[in-house]
Design a protein around this motif. Sequence first.
Motif, mmCIF file in Angstrom:
data_model
loop_
_atom_site.group_PDB
_atom_site.id
_atom_site.type_symbol
_atom_site.label_atom_id
_atom_site.label_comp_id
_atom_site.label_asym_id
_atom_site.label_seq_id
_atom_site.Cartn_x
_atom_site.Cartn_y
_atom_site.Cartn_z
ATOM 1 N N LEU A 190 0.888 -23.135 24.451
ATOM 2 C CA LEU A 190 1.911 -23.156 25.505
ATOM 3 C C LEU A 190 1.300 -22.937 26.883
ATOM 4 O O LEU A 190 1.630 -23.655 27.833
ATOM 5 N N ASP A 191 0.414 -21.962 27.002
ATOM 6 C CA ASP A 191 -0.226 -21.701 28.303
ATOM 7 C C ASP A 191 -0.982 -22.929 28.807
ATOM 8 O O ASP A 191 -0.912 -23.272 29.994
ATOM 9 N N LYS A 192 -1.689 -23.585 27.903
ATOM 10 C CA LYS A 192 -2.460 -24.778 28.267
ATOM 11 C C LYS A 192 -1.537 -25.908 28.731
ATOM 12 O O LYS A 192 -1.825 -26.599 29.711
ATOM 13 N N VAL A 193 -0.417 -26.076 28.037
ATOM 14 C CA VAL A 193 0.555 -27.113 28.411
ATOM 15 C C VAL A 193 1.107 -26.843 29.808
ATOM 16 O O VAL A 193 1.204 -27.754 30.644
ATOM 17 N N LEU A 194 1.439 -25.591 30.065
ATOM 18 C CA LEU A 194 1.999 -25.242 31.373
ATOM 19 C C LEU A 194 0.965 -25.344 32.485
ATOM 20 O O LEU A 194 1.296 -25.721 33.615
ATOM 21 N N LEU A 195 -0.283 -25.050 32.168
ATOM 22 C CA LEU A 195 -1.355 -25.236 33.151
ATOM 23 C C LEU A 195 -1.517 -26.712 33.498
ATOM 24 O O LEU A 195 -1.729 -27.074 34.659
ATOM 25 N N GLU A 196 -1.420 -27.556 32.479
ATOM 26 C CA GLU A 196 -1.511 -29.004 32.701
ATOM 27 C C GLU A 196 -0.336 -29.484 33.546
ATOM 28 O O GLU A 196 -0.501 -30.296 34.464
ATOM 29 N N PHE A 197 0.864 -28.982 33.222
ATOM 30 C CA PHE A 197 2.057 -29.332 34.007
ATOM 31 C C PHE A 197 1.853 -28.935 35.470
ATOM 32 O O PHE A 197 2.143 -29.707 36.388
ATOM 33 N N ASP A 198 1.342 -27.728 35.664
ATOM 34 C CA ASP A 198 1.138 -27.215 37.020
ATOM 35 C C ASP A 198 0.105 -28.041 37.780
ATOM 36 O O ASP A 198 0.280 -28.348 38.966
ATOM 37 N N LYS A 199 -0.954 -28.437 37.081
ATOM 38 C CA LYS A 199 -2.021 -29.220 37.707
ATOM 39 C C LYS A 199 -1.524 -30.600 38.138
ATOM 40 O O LYS A 199 -1.869 -31.088 39.220
ATOM 41 N N ILE A 200 -0.698 -31.219 37.314
ATOM 42 C CA ILE A 200 -0.257 -32.593 37.575
ATOM 43 C C ILE A 200 0.995 -32.643 38.447
ATOM 44 O O ILE A 200 1.072 -33.445 39.392
ATOM 45 N N LEU A 201 1.976 -31.787 38.121
ATOM 46 C CA LEU A 201 3.271 -31.864 38.795
ATOM 47 C C LEU A 201 3.567 -30.663 39.693
ATOM 48 O O LEU A 201 4.296 -30.797 40.681
#
Length: 276
Positions: A190-201
């Motif tokens: 979950l943390d990794k997914v949210l980090l990716e979301f934050d990086k892209i969007l």
Amino acid sequence: MLLGAHISISKGYEHAVKEALSIEANTLQFFTRNPRGSAAKALNPVDINKMRELIKQTGFGPLVAHAPYTLNLASSKPEAREFSIRVLREDLERMSIVGASYMVLHPGSHAGLGLEKGIEKISSALKDVVTGNEKVMVLLELMAGSGTEVGYTFEQLYEIMDRTGNPDAFGVCFDTCHALGAGYDVIDSLDKVLLEFDKILGLSKLKVIHLNDSKFLLGSRKDRHANLGEGKLGLETIKNIINHPELKDKPFLLETPGGMENYKKEIKMLKQLAEN
């Protein structure tokens, strides 16, 4: 904590808020019109004023509208695309009168045209409709990637918003079932997914969460909602999501099977899972 569900407005907006309160919800989602048609119920100013008074009295959370499934901004058929643009424009105006904060929109399906063309058509349509001065923010929903759906990756959502030339006018609705189907491992990473979301969007774009379990596994590209704890996500994942520091203050909306009685049971369960 903002907990709600998808509730019918067939008996009016005041009645819908009362129904939400009866299941101990403090936010709700509703369709702007017939979800599989085009009919829109005329707005009743008396009903809307009564609803607003009830919201004021109870401190009820944001109202979230959901565009009908019949809209497809990526359609190659001119009449279908024009219909989608017209309804979106109409509903943004209608929802501003109602007082909704957000309107959730499925980006569209390219129907064989390809992702690039689909993204181009969706962003072009949104550019025509959304000025950025609206009282209601359009939220693009993260999709599972079934069939020819567009919008099942963070990159695709970014591209759509960026190409409108006005990305700040849009937000994202994060569906937990769709995310799993699309291949985002919200169970173990979950943390990794949210980090990716934050990086892209950027996490500031994440405005609303559809809290649904999934009948299918990670990367299935299938969208089949399950009741909380009865699907592949499981209660531990649901608990992690609602208590995550980046998510816990967002509106959580149930779209799980079983109607109002089930919503009541699941909201009670979520309150027990919430960490105070």
